[in-house]
Every structure is written in structure tokens, then in C-alpha cells.
Write an enzyme that holds these catalytic residues in place. Sequence first.
Site, short mmCIF file in Angstrom:
data_model
loop_
_atom_site.label_atom_id
_atom_site.label_comp_id
_atom_site.label_asym_id
_atom_site.label_seq_id
_atom_site.Cartn_x
_atom_site.Cartn_y
_atom_site.Cartn_z
N HIS A 40 -4.57 4.45 1.91
CA HIS A 40 -5.87 4.33 1.23
C HIS A 40 -6.85 3.68 2.21
CE1 HIS A 40 -8.19 2.32 -2.38
NE2 HIS A 40 -8.94 3.17 -1.70
N HIS A 91 1.98 2.60 -1.13
CA HIS A 91 0.51 2.63 -1.03
C HIS A 91 0.06 1.58 -0.03
CE1 HIS A 91 -3.53 3.40 -2.76
NE2 HIS A 91 -3.73 2.10 -2.62
N MET A 149 -8.23 -1.97 5.12
CA MET A 149 -9.61 -2.47 4.89
C MET A 149 -10.20 -2.99 6.19
SD MET A 149 -9.06 -4.60 1.37
CE MET A 149 -7.98 -4.02 0.06
N MET A 191 -10.09 2.14 3.23
CA MET A 191 -11.33 1.50 2.77
C MET A 191 -12.07 1.05 4.02
SD MET A 191 -9.64 -0.43 -0.49
CE MET A 191 -8.01 -0.15 0.19
N ASP A 221 -3.04 -0.19 1.85
CA ASP A 221 -4.48 -0.44 1.76
C ASP A 221 -5.06 -0.90 3.09
OD1 ASP A 221 -5.14 0.01 -1.10
OD2 ASP A 221 -3.63 -1.56 -1.42
N ASP A 260 -5.96 3.05 -9.37
CA ASP A 260 -5.66 1.92 -8.48
C ASP A 260 -6.50 0.71 -8.88
OD1 ASP A 260 -5.07 0.27 -6.36
OD2 ASP A 260 -6.00 1.54 -4.82
C1 DX5 Z 1 -7.74 -2.74 -4.04
C2 DX5 Z 1 -6.62 -1.89 -3.51
C3 DX5 Z 1 -5.46 -1.83 -4.39
C4 DX5 Z 1 -4.79 -3.16 -4.68
C5 DX5 Z 1 -4.43 -3.13 -6.11
O1 DX5 Z 1 -8.86 -2.54 -3.28
O2 DX5 Z 1 -7.07 -0.57 -3.29
O3 DX5 Z 1 -4.50 -0.88 -3.93
O4 DX5 Z 1 -3.65 -3.42 -3.93
O5 DX5 Z 1 -3.98 -4.37 -6.47
P1 DX5 Z 1 -3.70 -4.77 -7.97
O6 DX5 Z 1 -2.64 -3.84 -8.48
O7 DX5 Z 1 -3.25 -6.18 -7.85
O8 DX5 Z 1 -5.00 -4.63 -8.71
ZN ZN Z 2 -5.49 0.95 -2.88
#
Ligand code: DX5
Ligand code: ZN
Length: 216
Positions: A65, A32, A36, A67, A34, A174
Site C-alpha cells: 500500500h 499488507h 509512507m 502512501m 504500508d 483498511d
Molecule cells: C493506515 C494504514 C493501515 C493501518 C491500519 O494508514 O494504511 O494499513 O495499518 O491500522 P489499523 O488496523 O490499526 O487501523
Molecule cells: Zn494500509
Amino acid sequence: MIKIAPSVLSADFSNLQEEILKLETGGADMIHLDVMDGHFVPNITFGMPVIKKLRRVTKLPFDVHLMIEKPEKYIKDFVHVGADIITVHQESTIHLHRVIQQIKSFGVKGAVALNPSTPLSQIENIIEDVDMVLIMTVNPGFGGQSLIESMKDKVKKLKAIIDARNLNIDIQVDGGINLSNVRHVIEWGANVIVAGSSIFNSDNVVETIKKFKESI
Ligand code: DX5
Ligand code: ZN
């Protein structure tokens, strides 16, 4: 089938190759990632160049993912660097249906994410078009937050809709998932489990993933 999708957000970014190999050894089903942008969420992580390099490290599917604002501008780029699943936030684009079609036109899986405050009704009319729905169990932006318990009803409701319409759609959760609550989210109906800090802040990453796999 229940799948575990470790998030590298809490990994050692100076040694991502080694971190990903640990995930592979532990039995992760996908990685996964992320992304951002500092606008859609108040944090900045990494983008295409990092994912492109990581693509050489593992054959595991990349679950990207996004964001970011205006995700439609970057879909092609993320496909080209090796994404297998691309998730966009409902809140990040006006033309959600178009973006999902755009993602799927490249032959990759298209998914939609909902922030904790966004109701399921926002995606009711496009649910048939997505391969996966991501129910955020924290507000996106940071790892290490606590799971918002009230997301239970949302996941259950989504599962009921998917079953009632006889659809083949994954439910991903998530945020704030650890070895103590993973069974709960599965009971709610989730089948793709993202976990970041509970894996990377543990003493042994490989063993923790194995424990996750055992408990699912
Ligand atoms: C948060 C991300 C998650 C994050 C989750 O915005 O989308 O994927 O990595 O982290 P944990 O498992 O630490 O909550
Ligand atoms: Zn995520």
C-alpha cells in the site's frame, strides 16, 4: 472469497521476521505493507530494502500500500523487491490510468486507494482497469484510528457498481477494523480485510487472526 490481510504497521519492527511467521501460522492470506513517505501522509515507515529482506521470510503475497507522492517513480523498484499487489492512491498521482497500466505491465496486480474524502466518481472511468479498489476507512497515516462509519455507503456503492458491470474486482477496506466490526464491513461488500492494531495489540496474534478467519 473473503481474505484477511494483516498490516505489519503495528508489529514489533525489531522482530518483523517472527511477527510475519505468526501471521502465517494464524492463516493470513497476504501481508499488507504500508509504505509512507512523510509527504503524502504525515508519517514515515519503510521502503524497498525492508520489503526485500522480508521477501525471504514468507511466501505469502505482499500487498504493498503506497502512501507516497509520485508513486510512478518507484513502481519498478517495488516489483523488484517482491510486491504481488501494488496499491496507489488516486490523490497521489495525476496520471492514475498510466500508473495502473505501469503496475500491470510487470505482471503484478494493480489497485487504487481512495481517501475517505475522495468520491468514487474519481475512479469511475478506470475501474475496469484495476484488480482491486481500496476504500480507506480512516485517513491514511497511522494505525489505531477508529473506522469512519460513513464509509459504509461508499463501499456499498462500489459493490453495486462492480456487480452491475459484472466485474471481477476485489474491494479492500483498511483502517479501524477489529473483531467487533469485521462482519459489518463484509456486509457492506468488502472482501479483502486489512487489520493492524487489532491484531498486533491483542494478547495473542495467532489466535486473533484465527478469530478473524472464523468470523468471516
Ligand atoms: C493506515 C494504514 C493501515 C493501518 C491500519 O494508514 O494504511 O494499513 O495499518 O491500522 P489499523 O488496523 O490499526 O487501523
Ligand atoms: Zn494500509
